[in-house]
Scaffold this motif. Structure first.
Motif, PDB file in Angstrom:
ATOM      1  N   GLY A  43       6.635  -8.098  13.745  1.00  0.00           N
ATOM      2  CA  GLY A  43       7.552  -8.755  12.805  1.00  0.00           C
ATOM      3  C   GLY A  43       7.676  -8.122  11.441  1.00  0.00           C
ATOM      4  N   CYS A  44       7.250  -6.866  11.290  1.00  0.00           N
ATOM      5  CA  CYS A  44       7.338  -6.253   9.957  1.00  0.00           C
ATOM      6  C   CYS A  44       8.794  -6.064   9.549  1.00  0.00           C
ATOM      7  CB  CYS A  44       6.595  -4.919   9.921  1.00  0.00           C
ATOM      8  SG  CYS A  44       7.346  -3.614  10.908  1.00  0.00           S
ATOM      9  N   LEU A 208      -3.207  -8.949  -4.789  1.00  0.00           N
ATOM     10  CA  LEU A 208      -1.980  -8.317  -5.276  1.00  0.00           C
ATOM     11  C   LEU A 208      -0.878  -9.353  -5.468  1.00  0.00           C
ATOM     12  CD1 LEU A 208      -2.003  -5.104  -3.049  1.00  0.00           C
ATOM     13  CD2 LEU A 208      -2.184  -5.142  -5.548  1.00  0.00           C
ATOM     14  N   ARG A 209      -0.764 -10.255  -4.499  1.00  0.00           N
ATOM     15  CA  ARG A 209       0.269 -11.300  -4.574  1.00  0.00           C
ATOM     16  C   ARG A 209       0.075 -12.180  -5.808  1.00  0.00           C
ATOM     17  NH1 ARG A 209      -0.468 -15.852  -0.260  1.00  0.00           N
ATOM     18  NH2 ARG A 209      -2.085 -16.338  -1.784  1.00  0.00           N
ATOM     19  N   ASP A 210      -1.178 -12.437  -6.145  1.00  0.00           N
ATOM     20  CA  ASP A 210      -1.490 -13.372  -7.223  1.00  0.00           C
ATOM     21  C   ASP A 210      -1.886 -12.682  -8.529  1.00  0.00           C
ATOM     22  OD1 ASP A 210      -1.074 -15.295  -5.250  1.00  0.00           O
ATOM     23  OD2 ASP A 210      -3.214 -15.433  -4.747  1.00  0.00           O
ATOM     24  N   CYS A 211      -1.525 -11.392  -8.682  1.00  0.00           N
ATOM     25  CA  CYS A 211      -2.021 -10.614  -9.824  1.00  0.00           C
ATOM     26  C   CYS A 211      -1.286 -10.919 -11.130  1.00  0.00           C
ATOM     27  CB  CYS A 211      -1.944  -9.119  -9.528  1.00  0.00           C
ATOM     28  SG  CYS A 211      -0.251  -8.466  -9.469  1.00  0.00           S
ATOM     29  N   GLY A 212      -0.215 -11.723 -11.051  1.00  0.00           N
ATOM     30  CA  GLY A 212       0.517 -12.056 -12.264  1.00  0.00           C
ATOM     31  C   GLY A 212       1.624 -11.084 -12.593  1.00  0.00           C
ATOM     32  N   ALA A 213       1.830 -10.095 -11.710  1.00  0.00           N
ATOM     33  CA  ALA A 213       2.925  -9.140 -11.885  1.00  0.00           C
ATOM     34  C   ALA A 213       3.890  -9.274 -10.716  1.00  0.00           C
ATOM     35  CB  ALA A 213       2.368  -7.720 -11.942  1.00  0.00           C
ATOM     36  N   PRO A 214       5.171  -8.985 -10.940  1.00  0.00           N
ATOM     37  CA  PRO A 214       6.179  -9.164  -9.890  1.00  0.00           C
ATOM     38  C   PRO A 214       6.206  -8.014  -8.893  1.00  0.00           C
ATOM     39  CG  PRO A 214       7.225  -8.346 -11.877  1.00  0.00           C
ATOM     40  CD  PRO A 214       5.761  -8.533 -12.214  1.00  0.00           C
ATOM     41  N   LEU A 215       5.157  -7.867  -8.105  1.00  0.00           N
ATOM     42  CA  LEU A 215       5.112  -6.778  -7.126  1.00  0.00           C
ATOM     43  C   LEU A 215       6.115  -7.018  -5.998  1.00  0.00           C
ATOM     44  CD1 LEU A 215       1.289  -6.064  -6.715  1.00  0.00           C
ATOM     45  CD2 LEU A 215       2.974  -4.719  -7.967  1.00  0.00           C
ATOM     46  N   ASN A 216       6.794  -5.954  -5.608  1.00  0.00           N
ATOM     47  CA  ASN A 216       7.736  -6.032  -4.485  1.00  0.00           C
ATOM     48  C   ASN A 216       6.987  -6.096  -3.166  1.00  0.00           C
ATOM     49  OD1 ASN A 216       8.948  -3.944  -2.293  1.00  0.00           O
ATOM     50  ND2 ASN A 216      10.602  -5.226  -3.097  1.00  0.00           N
ATOM     51  N   GLY A 217       5.871  -5.372  -3.077  1.00  0.00           N
ATOM     52  CA  GLY A 217       5.150  -5.348  -1.813  1.00  0.00           C
ATOM     53  C   GLY A 217       3.911  -4.490  -1.872  1.00  0.00           C
ATOM     54  N   ALA A 218       3.309  -4.293  -0.694  1.00  0.00           N
ATOM     55  CA  ALA A 218       2.093  -3.491  -0.575  1.00  0.00           C
ATOM     56  C   ALA A 218       2.146  -2.712   0.728  1.00  0.00           C
ATOM     57  CB  ALA A 218       0.852  -4.380  -0.605  1.00  0.00           C
ATOM     58  N   ILE A 219       1.581  -1.513   0.689  1.00  0.00           N
ATOM     59  CA  ILE A 219       1.514  -0.645   1.866  1.00  0.00           C
ATOM     60  C   ILE A 219       0.091  -0.681   2.406  1.00  0.00           C
ATOM     61  CG2 ILE A 219       1.614   1.768   2.627  1.00  0.00           C
ATOM     62  CD1 ILE A 219       3.785   2.115   0.378  1.00  0.00           C
ATOM     63  N   SER A 220      -0.042  -0.778   3.722  1.00  0.00           N
ATOM     64  CA  SER A 220      -1.370  -0.714   4.330  1.00  0.00           C
ATOM     65  C   SER A 220      -1.315   0.166   5.569  1.00  0.00           C
ATOM     66  CB  SER A 220      -1.873  -2.111   4.707  1.00  0.00           C
ATOM     67  OG  SER A 220      -3.202  -2.044   5.208  1.00  0.00           O
ATOM     68  N   GLY A 221      -2.342   0.965   5.751  1.00  0.00           N
ATOM     69  CA  GLY A 221      -2.395   1.854   6.902  1.00  0.00           C
ATOM     70  C   GLY A 221      -3.672   1.716   7.683  1.00  0.00           C
ATOM     71  N   ARG A 222      -4.737   2.313   7.165  1.00  0.00           N
ATOM     72  CA  ARG A 222      -6.001   2.363   7.910  1.00  0.00           C
ATOM     73  C   ARG A 222      -6.487   0.992   8.348  1.00  0.00           C
ATOM     74  NH1 ARG A 222     -10.243   5.766   8.949  1.00  0.00           N
ATOM     75  NH2 ARG A 222      -9.211   7.486   7.870  1.00  0.00           N
ATOM     76  N   ALA A 223      -6.361  -0.005   7.487  1.00  0.00           N
ATOM     77  CA  ALA A 223      -6.855  -1.344   7.829  1.00  0.00           C
ATOM     78  C   ALA A 223      -6.141  -1.914   9.050  1.00  0.00           C
ATOM     79  CB  ALA A 223      -6.700  -2.283   6.640  1.00  0.00           C
ATOM     80  N   LEU A 224      -4.862  -1.593   9.197  1.00  0.00           N
ATOM     81  CA  LEU A 224      -4.105  -2.066  10.363  1.00  0.00           C
ATOM     82  C   LEU A 224      -4.563  -1.353  11.625  1.00  0.00           C
ATOM     83  CD1 LEU A 224      -0.523  -2.185   8.800  1.00  0.00           C
ATOM     84  CD2 LEU A 224      -2.012  -4.136   9.288  1.00  0.00           C
ATOM     85  N   TYR A 225      -4.855  -0.064  11.507  1.00  0.00           N
ATOM     86  CA  TYR A 225      -5.301   0.706  12.667  1.00  0.00           C
ATOM     87  C   TYR A 225      -6.729   0.347  13.067  1.00  0.00           C
ATOM     88  CZ  TYR A 225      -1.220   3.649  11.711  1.00  0.00           C
ATOM     89  OH  TYR A 225       0.063   4.100  11.491  1.00  0.00           O
ATOM     90  N   LEU A 231      -1.758  -7.521  11.397  1.00  0.00           N
ATOM     91  CA  LEU A 231      -0.435  -7.431  10.795  1.00  0.00           C
ATOM     92  C   LEU A 231       0.305  -8.765  10.806  1.00  0.00           C
ATOM     93  CD1 LEU A 231       1.833  -5.885   9.461  1.00  0.00           C
ATOM     94  CD2 LEU A 231       2.505  -5.008  11.706  1.00  0.00           C
ATOM     95  N   LYS A 232       0.300  -9.437  11.942  1.00  0.00           N
ATOM     96  CA  LYS A 232       1.032 -10.695  12.034  1.00  0.00           C
ATOM     97  C   LYS A 232       0.452 -11.736  11.070  1.00  0.00           C
ATOM     98  CE  LYS A 232       3.362 -13.527  15.439  1.00  0.00           C
ATOM     99  NZ  LYS A 232       3.450 -14.665  14.508  1.00  0.00           N
ATOM    100  N   GLN A 233      -0.862 -11.820  11.015  1.00  0.00           N
ATOM    101  CA  GLN A 233      -1.521 -12.752  10.107  1.00  0.00           C
ATOM    102  C   GLN A 233      -1.206 -12.402   8.649  1.00  0.00           C
ATOM    103  OE1 GLN A 233      -5.806 -12.649  10.234  1.00  0.00           O
ATOM    104  NE2 GLN A 233      -6.036 -14.699   9.363  1.00  0.00           N
ATOM    105  N   ALA A 234      -1.210 -11.098   8.355  1.00  0.00           N
ATOM    106  CA  ALA A 234      -0.916 -10.653   6.990  1.00  0.00           C
ATOM    107  C   ALA A 234       0.523 -10.994   6.603  1.00  0.00           C
ATOM    108  CB  ALA A 234      -1.136  -9.149   6.876  1.00  0.00           C
ATOM    109  N   LEU A 235       1.460 -10.784   7.524  1.00  0.00           N
ATOM    110  CA  LEU A 235       2.865 -11.113   7.260  1.00  0.00           C
ATOM    111  C   LEU A 235       3.041 -12.595   7.016  1.00  0.00           C
ATOM    112  CD1 LEU A 235       4.518  -8.816   9.953  1.00  0.00           C
ATOM    113  CD2 LEU A 235       4.677  -8.497   7.479  1.00  0.00           C
ATOM    114  N   ASP A 236       2.352 -13.404   7.834  1.00  0.00           N
ATOM    115  CA  ASP A 236       2.429 -14.869   7.684  1.00  0.00           C
ATOM    116  C   ASP A 236       1.852 -15.309   6.339  1.00  0.00           C
ATOM    117  OD1 ASP A 236       3.622 -15.087  10.145  1.00  0.00           O
ATOM    118  OD2 ASP A 236       1.785 -15.645  11.210  1.00  0.00           O
ATOM    119  N   THR A 237       0.767 -14.645   5.922  1.00  0.00           N
ATOM    120  CA  THR A 237       0.116 -14.998   4.662  1.00  0.00           C
ATOM    121  C   THR A 237       1.035 -14.734   3.473  1.00  0.00           C
ATOM    122  OG1 THR A 237      -2.094 -14.554   5.529  1.00  0.00           O
ATOM    123  CG2 THR A 237      -1.850 -14.496   3.145  1.00  0.00           C
TER     124      THR A 237
END
Length: 240
Positions: A43-44, A208-225, A231-237
């Motif tokens: 669902g990314c 990152l979501r709660d850092c107080g800055a308007p971040l558009n998003g975050a990139i993750s690689g190794r942790a997903l692999y 990924l699905k849980q992270a997207l839902d969160t």
């Protein structure tokens, strides 16, 4: 906040590097397009692609792998690595890439960034990769004297779609992102900022979501692999 799963390409395979070291590559999938389909099935909303060989060569090297991903998936993708002239930008956009990422040329030829952003509204991102706050170029092989936040601010009024900020010391190291510096950059500009490097858990994403800055998003690689991040849980969160 959008989560961008990363597919880093080296010699036609999906890999992850440790702190940008090409000699410390772990192959996670021999078929990058199959990896992209896995991410899409979860669902990314976006894919983040990097031509690692291209970043060093200064021209596309893993084009076949990128094209296979674009042909087999419908998910918008952004690509960085080896894109250093208008012809290459036009080539990738014509093949269906949603956004190109300009890194080295943002330092060496900033006028190209401005020209491209004007020619292709919404399709040009700037990749700012930094070590201890200073910008690194050419696949992170050269660290400059350029301040990362000042470089971001220099493109403030040029129509850049996003800034992808990577903390090299954190990349692939599973040590968490540099939340403080990423937030400082996001608060310094109105351009959407995407965090990259070190995102290795749900807690990292929440920080990152709660850092107080308007971040558009975050990139993750190794942790997903590695399975450290589902990924699905992270997207839902991030949607919650």
């Amino acid at each position: 906040m959008i989560l961008y799963p990363a597919i880093d390409l080296k010699d036609g395979k999906a890999v992850r590097l440790l702190r940008g070291d090409m000699d410390k590559a772990t192959v996670f999938n021999d078929d990058p397009a199959a990896q992209a389909l896995e991410f899409m099935a979860s669902g990314c909303e976006w894919l983040h692609l990097v031509d690692l060989n291209g970043a060093f060569a200064g021209e596309p090297v893993n084009a076949a792998a990128v094209e296979a991903i674009l042909k087999q998936t419908q998910t918008p993708a952004q690509l960085g690595g080896g894109i250093r002239d208008m012809a290459t930008i036009e080539m990738w956009l014509s093949k269906g890439l949603a956004r190109v990422i300009l890194g080295t040329v943002a330092v060496e030829k900033p006028e190209l960034v401005r020209e491209a952003a004007k020619a292709f509204p919404g399709k040009i991102a700037v990749g700012i990769d930094a070590k201890d706050g200073k910008v690194a170029t050419k696949g992170w092989a050269e660290v400059t004297d350029v301040d990362a936040v000042e470089l971001a601010k220099s493109f403030e009024n040029d129509g850049v779609a996003a800034i992808i900020y990577t903390d090299i010391n954190r990349d692939g190291a599973m040590q968490g992102p540099n939340v403080e510096y990423t937030a400082a950059m996001a608060n310094a500009v109105t351009i959407p900022v995407i965090a990259s490097g070190g995102v290795s858990s749900l807690d990292d994403l929440k920080a990152l979501r709660d850092c107080g800055a308007p971040l558009n998003g975050a990139i993750s690689g190794r942790a997903l692999y590695d399975g450290a991040l589902d990924l699905k849980q992270a997207l839902d969160t991030l949607k919650g």
